[in-house]
Design a protein around this motif. Structure first.
Motif, mmCIF file in Angstrom:
data_model
loop_
_atom_site.group_PDB
_atom_site.id
_atom_site.type_symbol
_atom_site.label_atom_id
_atom_site.label_comp_id
_atom_site.label_asym_id
_atom_site.label_seq_id
_atom_site.Cartn_x
_atom_site.Cartn_y
_atom_site.Cartn_z
ATOM 1 N N LEU A 195 0.930 -0.636 0.006
ATOM 2 C CA LEU A 195 0.223 0.340 0.152
ATOM 3 C C LEU A 195 0.363 1.419 0.061
ATOM 4 N N VAL A 196 2.167 0.934 0.449
ATOM 5 C CA VAL A 196 2.695 2.540 0.815
ATOM 6 C C VAL A 196 3.936 2.422 -0.841
ATOM 7 N N VAL A 197 4.758 1.000 -0.767
ATOM 8 C CA VAL A 197 5.924 1.631 -1.176
ATOM 9 C C VAL A 197 5.952 1.627 -2.360
ATOM 10 N N ASP A 198 4.231 0.616 -3.583
ATOM 11 C CA ASP A 198 4.630 0.706 -4.449
ATOM 12 C C ASP A 198 4.115 2.230 -5.533
ATOM 13 N N LYS A 199 4.341 3.225 -4.249
ATOM 14 C CA LYS A 199 4.320 4.103 -5.525
ATOM 15 C C LYS A 199 5.671 5.009 -5.941
ATOM 16 N N ARG A 200 6.148 4.337 -4.521
ATOM 17 C CA ARG A 200 7.961 4.528 -5.167
ATOM 18 C C ARG A 200 8.377 4.287 -6.145
ATOM 19 N N PRO A 201 8.552 3.085 -6.973
ATOM 20 C CA PRO A 201 9.490 2.863 -8.348
ATOM 21 C C PRO A 201 7.902 3.959 -9.159
ATOM 22 N N TRP A 202 6.796 4.239 -8.796
ATOM 23 C CA TRP A 202 6.392 5.497 -9.858
ATOM 24 C C TRP A 202 6.964 6.349 -9.839
ATOM 25 N N LEU A 203 7.319 6.625 -8.988
ATOM 26 C CA LEU A 203 7.303 8.476 -8.882
ATOM 27 C C LEU A 203 9.010 8.552 -9.387
ATOM 28 N N ALA A 204 10.261 7.671 -8.940
ATOM 29 C CA ALA A 204 11.632 7.244 -9.587
ATOM 30 C C ALA A 204 11.519 7.463 -11.155
#
Length: 312
Positions: A195-204
């Motif tokens: 829920l939290v971490v899966d936004k991180r690669p998109w942001l990168a």
């Protein structure tokens, strides 16, 4: 992120935008193609010739660098121009003013009109603007859904923070795996991590940064800290894209293996869909763990009314 095979468009774009490929011959060689075939493929896919695409993106990068204090001379040579005069003329034709005058460029950003939504992205292009009230987002479905998602994630993390480690990691939904390529999410902790971490690669991907290499948070407290960092960046990015009406723009995701191309609208639809699923599943698992969640109503209508003092 998904597994669909080779992305030829990304390979062609890589060849166009490689710093070492100053000429059309260099680009074609970088794509292991003849000049004629390379130009025809790229033009058909993007509506823009390889040379025009490279020139525009390099000028976008130059505008971004100038806005952040780099000298006109350094920017001109970094953009591949042989002289400052040549760069100044090209910049003026593209942006409508010389590179020494950045007022209007700063106001409108560093992107130029494009037929394909392919633009220069940088690790620091994002801004974090001021808070928007619930009333301001009432007429904007996307803004409401994104703000509700971020607030609801924070509320669920806060509810789960006092769980002991064994309870948080106990499998409660054996075999539960919403996405075939992302691994099982059978416990509260596993679902919260996604829920939290899966936004991180998109942001990168969108920021043009490297794929995060540090391990995923191992405690709910660490997840709370990471969400506090990601949430304002995600909200700011949403507002920036919406302000520019850039939802049809395409991101070439070099972090995928193999790389893929995504529309920005596809990314946000994906994130909101699976976040909503996980938030409901986590509510069920928290309740199964004996943690009351009745006060955490999942309905965005209830959330919005609470945010706006009950009058919306």
């Amino acid at each position: 992120m998904t597994d669909t095979g080779r992305d030829r468009l990304r390979e062609l774009l890589d060849a166009v935008l490689d710093d070492d490929n100053d000429t059309l011959d260099d680009m074609a060689a970088g794509a292991f193609s003849s000049v004629h075939h390379f130009s025809r493929q790229l033009s058909k896919s993007t509506g823009e010739s390889p040379v025009a695409l490279r020139r525009r993106v390099m000028l976008e990068r130059a505008a971004w660098e100038l806005q952040r204090g780099q000298s006109v001379t350094d920017t001109a040579f970094a953009a591949g121009y042989d002289s400052v005069d040549g760069f100044t003329r090209a910049f003026g034709r593209a942006f409508g003013h010389p590179p020494s005058r950045l007022g209007s460029a700063t106001a409108r950003g560093h992107w130029l009109p494009a037929p394909n939504g392919i633009h220069f992205h940088s690790p620091t292009v994002l801004y974090i603007d001021g808070p928007t009230s619930a009333e301001d987002s009432a007429g904007d479905v996307l803004a409401l859904l994104v703000r509700h998602d971020l607030d609801d994630v924070a509320a669920l993390l806060d509810a789960a923070k006092n769980l002991d480690d064994e309870t948080a990691r106990r499998p409660r939904l054996p075999g539960h795996q919403p996405l075939a390529w992302s691994g099982p999410e059978e416990s509260i902790m596993a679902a919260l991590v996604h829920l939290v971490v899966d936004k991180r690669p998109w942001l990168a991907t969108i920021e043009g940064a490297d794929m995060p290499t540090d391990p995923a948070p191992d405690t709910i407290s660490e997840l709370i800290d990471l969400h506090a960092d990601l949430a304002p960046r995600w909200l700011a990015l949403t507002r920036d894209i919406d302000r520019r009406q850039a939802w049809g723009d395409r991101i070439v995701d070099a972090l995928c293996d193999p790389p893929e191309s995504f529309l920005l609208s596809q990314i946000w639809a994906h994130v909101l869909t699976f976040s909503a699923h996980r938030r409901l599943i986590i509510r069920w698992m928290l309740s199964d763990a004996g943690l009351p969640v009745d006060h955490l109503d999942p309905d965005p209508i209830i959330w919005h009314r609470q945010q706006s003092g009950g009058f919306a």
